[in-house]
Design an enzyme around this catalytic site. Structure first.
Site, PDB file in Angstrom:
ATOM      1  N   ILE A  55      10.135  17.009   6.800  1.00 31.38           N
ATOM      2  CA  ILE A  55       9.403  15.805   7.172  1.00 31.38           C
ATOM      3  C   ILE A  55      10.039  15.229   8.430  1.00 31.38           C
ATOM      4  CG2 ILE A  55       8.879  15.333   4.737  1.00 31.38           C
ATOM      5  CD1 ILE A  55      10.736  12.863   4.978  1.00 31.38           C
ATOM      6  N   HIS A  56       9.279  14.430   9.143  1.00 31.27           N
ATOM      7  CA  HIS A  56       9.839  13.700  10.283  1.00 31.27           C
ATOM      8  C   HIS A  56      10.801  12.662   9.712  1.00 31.27           C
ATOM      9  CE1 HIS A  56      10.118  11.041  13.730  1.00 31.27           C
ATOM     10  NE2 HIS A  56       9.438  11.902  14.473  1.00 31.27           N
ATOM     11  N   PRO A  57      12.014  12.549  10.219  1.00 36.59           N
ATOM     12  CA  PRO A  57      13.022  11.668   9.597  1.00 36.59           C
ATOM     13  C   PRO A  57      12.645  10.187   9.545  1.00 36.59           C
ATOM     14  CG  PRO A  57      13.758  12.438  11.750  1.00 36.59           C
ATOM     15  CD  PRO A  57      12.551  13.243  11.394  1.00 36.59           C
ATOM     16  N   THR A  58      11.802   9.730  10.466  1.00 33.53           N
ATOM     17  CA  THR A  58      11.392   8.321  10.455  1.00 33.53           C
ATOM     18  C   THR A  58       9.889   8.139  10.257  1.00 33.53           C
ATOM     19  OG1 THR A  58      11.193   8.305  12.878  1.00 33.53           O
ATOM     20  CG2 THR A  58      13.303   7.609  11.930  1.00 33.53           C
ATOM     21  N   ALA A  59       9.097   9.146  10.629  1.00 37.29           N
ATOM     22  CA  ALA A  59       7.637   9.014  10.579  1.00 37.29           C
ATOM     23  C   ALA A  59       7.001   9.744   9.403  1.00 37.29           C
ATOM     24  CB  ALA A  59       7.015   9.520  11.887  1.00 37.29           C
ATOM     25  N   GLY A  60       7.775  10.530   8.659  1.00 38.88           N
ATOM     26  CA  GLY A  60       7.261  11.174   7.460  1.00 38.88           C
ATOM     27  C   GLY A  60       6.258  12.273   7.727  1.00 38.88           C
TER      28      GLY A  60
ATOM     29  N   HIS B  61       0.833  -1.202   0.000  1.00 41.57           N
ATOM     30  CA  HIS B  61       0.000   0.000   0.000  1.00 41.57           C
ATOM     31  C   HIS B  61       0.874   1.261   0.000  1.00 41.57           C
ATOM     32  CE1 HIS B  61      -3.205   2.818   0.905  1.00 41.57           C
ATOM     33  NE2 HIS B  61      -4.079   1.837   0.786  1.00 41.57           N
TER      34      HIS B  61
ATOM     35  N   GLY C 166       3.949  22.562   9.882  1.00 45.73           N
ATOM     36  CA  GLY C 166       5.256  21.927   9.997  1.00 45.73           C
ATOM     37  C   GLY C 166       6.341  22.442   9.084  1.00 45.73           C
TER      38      GLY C 166
END
Length: 298
Positions: free
Chosen positions: A167-172, A82, A163
């Site tokens: 982007i959040h480095p691991t959570a996008g 997905h 924001g």
């Protein structure tokens, strides 16, 4: 009367039960919120969580889900069929009782602000909450997925609503918005050829000239070695399930393929299933309000 709103976050984890349960626990812990359902798909590597409650409680649970998903899910290591752009990929709010669409829009904006402030995940507003016409469609926002999002948010038209250009480095990043009830409806085919599923998906989806209120793509279910037409039905009143299924059957037959089963992910309005039963059973002069037992009981 009490206001009731539904929330259906999708998280990018469908295999690790400890992570899934930890995220769902955020919903269980909130007073005034009822967990209705959660289901996971290992092939999609995605889980859909459904809960309802008063606006304040639902907002608190949604923020909790976002924070826990951002803490536990690393999209740098994520693989699945997905498309996804965030650890919690989408957070929709749906009016159920004594709630208007406008109220859900305001609720979604308040939650979006908190998700950025508390989970540090940038947020795009989508559907009824969208800040611009090109942001209404979730697929348009998600295009490029997590891997391409750091570059995408630098483009003038794709700065997140909350924001900044990061982007959040691991959570996008995550999409938050208000919408009508959506049915996640998947059709499984008797083939492992994903190209056939992709061709059918292109035929039935609105963006390619197909049915109104239908979004679809072809995916491969590796654990079953079959191709699937994965569908989101955004308004079953305009395009019913049976109409999409029948066209899919007809198109599959062109390649000597048939439908071997269908799936509904999460919850669905009863009316959508009754409509299909009425169609396939050819019930004459059927009255949903008078002839469905549960309507009288409820």
């Amino acid at each position: 009367m009490a206001k009731i709103v539904e929330c259906v976050p999708n998280i990018s984890e469908g295999r690790n039960t400890k992570i899934i349960e930890a995220v769902v626990d955020e919903v269980r812990a909130v007073k005034g919120v009822t967990l209705l359902d959660y289901c996971s798909d290992p092939s999609h590597n995605r889980s859909v969580i459904t809960f309802i409650g008063n606006p304040e409680g639902v907002a608190e649970a949604a923020v909790g889900v976002a924070k826990k998903a951002a803490e536990l899910i690393d999209l740098n290591k994520h693989e699945g069929e997905h498309p996804r752009m965030g650890a919690v990929d989408v957070i929709p709010f749906i009016p159920i009782k004594e709630m208007t669409s406008a109220e859900c829009v305001e609720l979604s904006k308040a939650v979006a602000k908190r998700v950025w402030e508390e989970a540090k995940m940038p947020v795009f507003l989508y559907e009824d909450s969208a800040s611009a016409p090109h942001r209404v469609n979730l697929a348009a926002i998600r295009k490029g997925q997590f891997e391409g999002m750091a570059q995408k948010v630098k483009e003038a038209e794709w700065e997140p609503d909350f924001g900044g250009r990061t982007i959040h480095p691991t959570a996008g990043v995550v999409a938050v918005g208000a919408r009508m009830p959506l049915i996640a409806f998947n059709i499984n085919l008797s083939t492992s050829n994903i190209e056939i599923a992709s061709k059918i998906a292109k035929i039935i989806r609105r963006s390619s000239g197909g049915f109104d209120c239908v979004k679809s793509l072809g995916v491969m279910l590796e654990d079953r070695n079959i191709a699937q037409v994965s569908i989101n039905m955004t308004n079953f009143h305009k395009t019913p399930l049976y109409r999409v299924l029948e066209l899919t059957k007809a198109e599959a037959a062109r390649w000597g393929v048939h439908v071997i089963g269908t799936e509904i992910i999460g919850l669905t309005p009863m009316q959508a299933l009754i409509d299909s039963a009425e169609y396939y059973m050819q019930i004459e002069n059927f009255d949903f309000n008078k002839q469905v037992l549960e309507n009288h009981i409820l």
